[in-house]
Design an enzyme around this catalytic site. Structure first.
Site, PDB file in Angstrom:
ATOM      1  N   HIS A 157       0.806  -1.223   0.000  1.00 39.75           N
ATOM      2  CA  HIS A 157       0.000   0.000   0.000  1.00 39.75           C
ATOM      3  C   HIS A 157       0.838   1.271   0.000  1.00 39.75           C
ATOM      4  O   HIS A 157       0.409   2.304  -0.497  1.00 39.75           O
ATOM      5  CB  HIS A 157      -0.962   0.000   1.199  1.00 39.75           C
ATOM      6  N   LYS A 161       5.770   5.495  -1.716  1.00 38.17           N
ATOM      7  CA  LYS A 161       6.661   6.369  -0.955  1.00 38.17           C
ATOM      8  C   LYS A 161       8.099   6.294  -1.460  1.00 38.17           C
ATOM      9  O   LYS A 161       8.946   7.110  -1.060  1.00 38.17           O
ATOM     10  CB  LYS A 161       6.591   6.033   0.537  1.00 38.17           C
TER      11      LYS A 161
END
Length: 296
Positions: A157, A161
């Site tokens: 998920h 990043k």
């Protein structure tokens, strides 16, 4: 001798019926991100099932309308056992591939996160929490969520990043407006990274919208009723993990504080019905979800 012949054929029929049921259940299980296959494979899957049914009809026809001898009975019985063995080997092979693929993905995610003290162990933590939570979800909600796909979505998920500058990820204080803008891009970046994986297409919305709020005030302002159920599940687990993990800008908070915060934002940030289900999970079970790297 006649009794033995018909007993062998009857056993073959029972085994073939079992093979057909097992194959059908196995095909239904091939709907996750690893084994969904291509659309054109559907023809071969259906053909294989039809052939199994055809063979079963042949067993019944021979048993009822012909006079089989011991050799024919042996061939029929042996054939059903052979199919059962091959199906078992196929099932084990697919399961082994799934387990090895998940382990490799976990290792890669761990290597990526190890560079960031704020992320190290977070994805595994969310993965463990999500799969525990899934066990408590009512069956009528589970029907549209494949558990293997959910596990991969939970594990990956935050993969977006990777595209967020480290100065933003590791900033010890609060983020300014520009930094928040960069941080909010990580779900979109994660989807972009994973788009080449065609079999992951179904779970991309789960990753994209795991920061949406049911009051429509999330990253992308998606209306609450349009947030995928899987994304809402991951969101609760992500929130619990974020609260109970130590970060460069805060200390880890306790279970009691985390549950209080989660219940406070139920109905605004988080799905209130799912939060009620999450409340039924014991503290001991949630603490077992903490990965080893966070216990050290």
């Amino acid at each position: 001798m006649l009794f033995l012949i018909y007993s062998m054929i009857a056993c073959g029929v029972v085994v073939m019926v079992t093979n057909i049921c097992r194959y059908h259940l196995f095909m239904r299980s091939l709907r996750d991100v690893l084994s969904s296959g291509r659309d054109k494979d559907t023809f071969w899957k259906i053909l294989a099932q039809l052939l199994l049914i055809f063979f079963l009809c042949g067993y019944i026809f021979i048993g009822v309308f012909s006079n089989p001898d011991l050799m024919i009975a042996g061939i029929l019985f042996g054939g059903s056992i052979f199919v059962a063995i091959m199906l078992t080997l196929l099932f084990h092979l697919v399961q082994s591939v799934k387990e090895n693929s998940l382990e490799m993905t976990q290792t890669l995610i761990g290597m990526i996160e190890a560079r960031d003290t704020n992320l190290n162990g977070h994805s595994r933590y969310v993965q463990n929490l999500t799969m525990l939570f899934y066990k408590y979800i009512p069956e009528n909600l589970k029907k549209d969520i494949n558990p293997v796909s959910l596990e991969y979505a939970a594990l990956m998920h935050d993969v977006g990043k990777l595209g967020v500058p480290e100065r933003v990820l590791n900033k010890p204080g609060k983020l300014d407006d520009e930094e928040w803008k960069l941080m909010r891009e990580h779900p979109k970046l994660g989807v972009k990274f994973m788009e080449p994986l065609r079999s992951f297409k179904r779970i991309l919305p789960w990753i994209m919208y795991h920061h949406e709020r049911v009051d429509s005030a999330g990253y992308y302002r998606l209306p609450g009723k349009e947030i995928p159920l899987a994304a809402r599940i991951i969101s609760i687990c992500d929130t619990y993990s974020a609260i109970t993990m130590r970060r460069s800008y805060k200390e880890a908070m306790s279970y009691d504080v985390a549950m209080q915060i989660i219940n406070d934002v139920a109905g605004t940030q988080l799905d209130a019905d799912l939060v009620r289900i999450f409340n039924t999970i014991s503290r001991e079970q949630l603490e077992k979800c903490i990965p080893a790297e966070l216990k050290n």
